[in-house]
Design an enzyme around this catalytic site. Structure first.
Site, PDB file in Angstrom:
ATOM      1  N   PHE A 120     -48.626   1.278  42.027  1.00 41.99           N
ATOM      2  CA  PHE A 120     -48.334   2.444  41.185  1.00 41.99           C
ATOM      3  C   PHE A 120     -47.216   2.077  40.217  1.00 41.99           C
ATOM      4  O   PHE A 120     -46.200   2.755  40.109  1.00 41.99           O
ATOM      5  CB  PHE A 120     -47.964   3.630  42.085  1.00 41.99           C
ATOM      6  CG  PHE A 120     -48.172   4.980  41.418  1.00 41.99           C
ATOM      7  CD1 PHE A 120     -49.403   5.335  40.882  1.00 41.99           C
ATOM      8  CD2 PHE A 120     -47.124   5.898  41.349  1.00 41.99           C
ATOM      9  CE1 PHE A 120     -49.586   6.576  40.275  1.00 41.99           C
ATOM     10  CE2 PHE A 120     -47.304   7.143  40.747  1.00 41.99           C
ATOM     11  CZ  PHE A 120     -48.537   7.477  40.208  1.00 41.99           C
ATOM     12  N   THR A 174     -52.041  -4.343  40.945  1.00 42.57           N
ATOM     13  CA  THR A 174     -50.814  -4.968  41.447  1.00 42.57           C
ATOM     14  C   THR A 174     -50.518  -6.197  40.589  1.00 42.57           C
ATOM     15  O   THR A 174     -51.208  -6.451  39.597  1.00 42.57           O
ATOM     16  CB  THR A 174     -50.963  -5.347  42.941  1.00 42.57           C
ATOM     17  OG1 THR A 174     -51.968  -6.357  43.076  1.00 42.57           O
ATOM     18  CG2 THR A 174     -51.365  -4.122  43.771  1.00 42.57           C
ATOM     19  N   LYS A 233     -55.601 -10.407  36.505  1.00 51.45           N
ATOM     20  CA  LYS A 233     -56.288 -11.664  36.201  1.00 51.45           C
ATOM     21  C   LYS A 233     -56.558 -12.507  37.449  1.00 51.45           C
ATOM     22  O   LYS A 233     -57.517 -13.263  37.477  1.00 51.45           O
ATOM     23  CB  LYS A 233     -55.419 -12.512  35.260  1.00 51.45           C
ATOM     24  CG  LYS A 233     -55.226 -11.954  33.876  1.00 51.45           C
ATOM     25  CD  LYS A 233     -54.379 -12.866  33.015  1.00 51.45           C
ATOM     26  CE  LYS A 233     -52.911 -12.877  33.425  1.00 51.45           C
ATOM     27  NZ  LYS A 233     -52.185 -11.610  33.183  1.00 51.45           N
ATOM     28  N   GLU A 274     -62.481  -5.440  32.613  1.00 52.03           N
ATOM     29  CA  GLU A 274     -62.271  -5.657  31.181  1.00 52.03           C
ATOM     30  C   GLU A 274     -60.796  -5.934  30.872  1.00 52.03           C
ATOM     31  O   GLU A 274     -60.472  -6.774  30.031  1.00 52.03           O
ATOM     32  CB  GLU A 274     -62.747  -4.418  30.402  1.00 52.03           C
ATOM     33  CG  GLU A 274     -62.657  -4.539  28.902  1.00 52.03           C
ATOM     34  CD  GLU A 274     -63.576  -5.602  28.320  1.00 52.03           C
ATOM     35  OE1 GLU A 274     -64.793  -5.385  28.317  1.00 52.03           O
ATOM     36  OE2 GLU A 274     -63.089  -6.651  27.879  1.00 52.03           O
ATOM     37  N   VAL A 292     -58.398  -9.509  30.445  1.00 52.29           N
ATOM     38  CA  VAL A 292     -58.301 -10.479  29.352  1.00 52.29           C
ATOM     39  C   VAL A 292     -57.458  -9.954  28.181  1.00 52.29           C
ATOM     40  O   VAL A 292     -56.441 -10.546  27.836  1.00 52.29           O
ATOM     41  CB  VAL A 292     -59.692 -10.930  28.867  1.00 52.29           C
ATOM     42  CG1 VAL A 292     -59.570 -11.876  27.680  1.00 52.29           C
ATOM     43  CG2 VAL A 292     -60.426 -11.624  30.004  1.00 52.29           C
ATOM     44  N   GLU A 342     -41.362 -12.037  29.805  1.00 54.21           N
ATOM     45  CA  GLU A 342     -40.724 -11.851  31.108  1.00 54.21           C
ATOM     46  C   GLU A 342     -39.400 -12.616  31.138  1.00 54.21           C
ATOM     47  O   GLU A 342     -39.137 -13.468  30.288  1.00 54.21           O
ATOM     48  CB  GLU A 342     -41.633 -12.427  32.204  1.00 54.21           C
ATOM     49  CG  GLU A 342     -43.036 -11.902  32.202  1.00 54.21           C
ATOM     50  CD  GLU A 342     -43.117 -10.475  32.716  1.00 54.21           C
ATOM     51  OE1 GLU A 342     -42.324 -10.127  33.601  1.00 54.21           O
ATOM     52  OE2 GLU A 342     -43.955  -9.709  32.221  1.00 54.21           O
ATOM     53  N   ASP A 356     -50.787 -18.201  31.343  1.00 62.36           N
ATOM     54  CA  ASP A 356     -51.450 -16.895  31.223  1.00 62.36           C
ATOM     55  C   ASP A 356     -52.770 -17.043  30.461  1.00 62.36           C
ATOM     56  O   ASP A 356     -53.803 -16.520  30.887  1.00 62.36           O
ATOM     57  CB  ASP A 356     -50.494 -15.932  30.496  1.00 62.36           C
ATOM     58  CG  ASP A 356     -51.135 -14.595  30.173  1.00 62.36           C
ATOM     59  OD1 ASP A 356     -51.435 -13.844  31.106  1.00 62.36           O
ATOM     60  OD2 ASP A 356     -51.346 -14.320  28.976  1.00 62.36           O
ATOM     61  N   LYS A 361     -57.088 -16.556  31.413  1.00 62.98           N
ATOM     62  CA  LYS A 361     -58.007 -15.760  30.599  1.00 62.98           C
ATOM     63  C   LYS A 361     -59.165 -16.617  30.085  1.00 62.98           C
ATOM     64  O   LYS A 361     -60.313 -16.154  30.031  1.00 62.98           O
ATOM     65  CB  LYS A 361     -57.238 -15.118  29.440  1.00 62.98           C
ATOM     66  CG  LYS A 361     -56.217 -14.078  29.920  1.00 62.98           C
ATOM     67  CD  LYS A 361     -55.257 -13.661  28.823  1.00 62.98           C
ATOM     68  CE  LYS A 361     -54.309 -12.562  29.308  1.00 62.98           C
ATOM     69  NZ  LYS A 361     -53.228 -12.287  28.329  1.00 62.98           N
ATOM     70  N   GLY A 380     -49.739  -3.986  27.104  1.00 64.84           N
ATOM     71  CA  GLY A 380     -49.206  -2.636  26.914  1.00 64.84           C
ATOM     72  C   GLY A 380     -49.705  -1.723  28.028  1.00 64.84           C
ATOM     73  O   GLY A 380     -50.832  -1.838  28.483  1.00 64.84           O
TER      74      GLY A 380
END
Lengths: 348, 348
Positions: A11, A97, A126, A150, A153, A210, A221, A225, A323
């Site tokens: 959450f 998570t 991912k 969806e 990516v 980060e 990252d 993807k 976002g």
């Protein structure tokens, strides 16, 4: 009218925003989309877990105090993920998570428990998709439920479903993409004169990067993807080790300036290509592309993928790649896709 | 397995290429898409008409001699469009005659005859869609058949269906697009130093621009496309007169150079926007956009549309906006969409 019951696993920003969308726009969505949404379970590392088959009060959950847990609201201080996921009455489990790039856990287990207990899953994570995607898709198919991802990516910008649905009848034999907004922002700022470290600090101040920017800057990252897109859209059967990976950490302002003098611009590009013999090669690499290259104009934190197709040539989609709201919409778009594809098995 | 019988109205580049795709890739499409395609009628201004319910020999039709007509192959020297469209056994009529920007005829009648006789229609013809779209869609719905027209805007690059299907749950409150490859190519060449007339001549030599380039250069082609997108995607109820239109014919090399010195680039942009009170304003205009604008990087004959959405912000798709094969694929994508949406009524 159909109502889908949801379990929100994790959450944080994404599932909180999904809950906000349901609370504030649920009625409009209901009439527009033809189904309702109700949250019947939430688990979270900090808050614990709450299961209410008749529907959780979303306002309560969103406004829970900093010192409270779900134990103060009829739930438990423990996450109880396996028990909640397996036994709650949710039709769809929304897994949001953190991404674990090594083995995908605990998200892989969350997804597996849900699919095994006959629940559909949507996730923006991912890890499970990149590292266990084909296995989890097979598990979903075997149990007659959906597994949609969806948001793994380009957040809510449609990429996987766009290619699968909108390019039907076309052959996709490769793609090139800018799949990480932080590194793209950093490259743009280096072009404006900052050195790498200053550009990274600026990206951190803006909330793009980060505290440990390695996943963005070293290409890790993007690598996840690329693996997802190669397996999903090119029918590759490759693993993370098959995706070569070089980031932008060795690029200097001098490299950037030299490129600019030649009419080139550095971009961190994730790509995959099917060769004539059917083998798929995939990788992540900083490339100095001509300014007329279709990815050269993708600036700031925007992401983009250009697909190479047989009948249309290159077709590109660009949009946000991250976002809170954008990623929460990805989950909603997954649920809409499930609703349109076939019956979502009910657990009420 | 289902086979759809097609009538090809207009046997120029687009429908010829669709026939070639069926002839050369029909078997692969059959196994990949789950349906077969058969041509049972063709009409063409030069060739006349041919109706064969058991299926027309596509190789014969593609290789018909320069001095022959369908009368030499069991058909007629006359097009007989109304009789053929109304009484042939086609399930789907593929309308690909020329665009008439004034009243859409004769394509509007072709589409109407097909829909009235219970046949589905796909078309790449802007005329009927821009000038009679809502009326023809209502006629299709009333007759329980499909009316699809993805190719009327950006040839095979998905735009209309992309926005309708992939953006479900989002609100689109506007779009900006580069919707004409010829004018975009001309602007790029002017940036490279050509004057307008020389750039147009070059575009004509490359086959981009027509002998009379007014539709491209004065924005009339874009205007039709803006009208289609505004009515289809913004729920506008506007007509051609509501779409303001200025082309690029008054732009000089000096304008281009002045813009470049300010970091701007001229683009011919078609756009529409829904205001707070719900009214939609739409227009076509040359605009000097900053180089960081998402449409600034769309070069050459490529087309693009950037949609402004509530939850995702701007999402853009770019790809080819013209071309024989690209436009023929649009028809195929329409047929695939019909197949997936619901039963296509049969006329066999």
């Amino acid at each position: 009218m159909k109502t889908y019951d949801l379990a929100l696993i994790g959450f944080g920003g994404v599932n909180r925003t999904l809950a906000e969308i349901i609370a504030t726009r649920g009625d409009a969505l209901h009439s527009e989309l033809g189904f309702g949404l109700r949250v019947v379970a939430i688990t979270d590392l900090r808050l614990g877990s709450l299961v209410q088959a008749e529907g959780i009060d979303i306002d309560m959950a969103l406004n829970i105090g900093a010192n409270e847990t779900f134990a103060d609201h009829g739930g438990s201080r423990d996450t109880n993920n396996e028990a909640v996921i397996r036994s709650c009455t949710a039709d769809i489990v929304c897994e949001a998570t953190f991404t674990n790039p090594d083995d995908g856990e605990p998200a892989v287990s969350h997804v597996r428990w849900a699919l095994e207990s006959g629940k559909s899953v949507c996730t923006t994570n991912k890890g499970p998709v990149a590292l266990r995607g084909p296995e989890l898709s097979a598990l979903a198919a075997g149990n007659g439920v959906h597994f949609e991802f969806e948001g793994a990516v380009m957040s809510g910008t449609p990429v996987i479903r766009l290619a699968k649905k909108m390019f039907a009848g076309l052959k996709i034999d490769g793609f090139e993409g800018i799949l990480n907004g932080t590194s793209n922002y950093v490259l743009g700022r280096m072009e404006s004169g900052l050195d790498l470290d200053a550009a990274i600090r600026e990206a951190q101040d803006l909330g793009y990067a980060e505290a440990n920017p390695a996943a963005d800057i070293e290409g890790y990252d993007v690598r996840l993807k690329v693996l997802i897109l190669a397996n999903q859209l090119l029918g590759a059967d490759i693993t993370l080790q098959d995706v070569s990976c070089e980031g932008i950490s060795s690029l200097t302002r001098d490299d950037i300036e030299q490129a600019a003098r030649k009419g080139l611009r550095w971009k961190l590009i994730g790509s995959a290509k099917r060769s004539k013999n059917g083998a798929v090669t995939a990788g992540v690499k900083a490339v100095a592309v001509p300014l007329a290259h279709e990815l050269a104009g993708i600036s700031g934190a925007t992401n983009a993928v250009s697909f190479n197709t047989d009948l249309l040539g290159p077709v590109m989609v660009s949009g946000p790649g991250a976002g809170r709201v954008e990623t929460a919409y990805a989950l909603l778009s997954d649920i809409i896709a499930m609703h349109h594809t076939s019956e979502v098995p009910s657990h009420a």
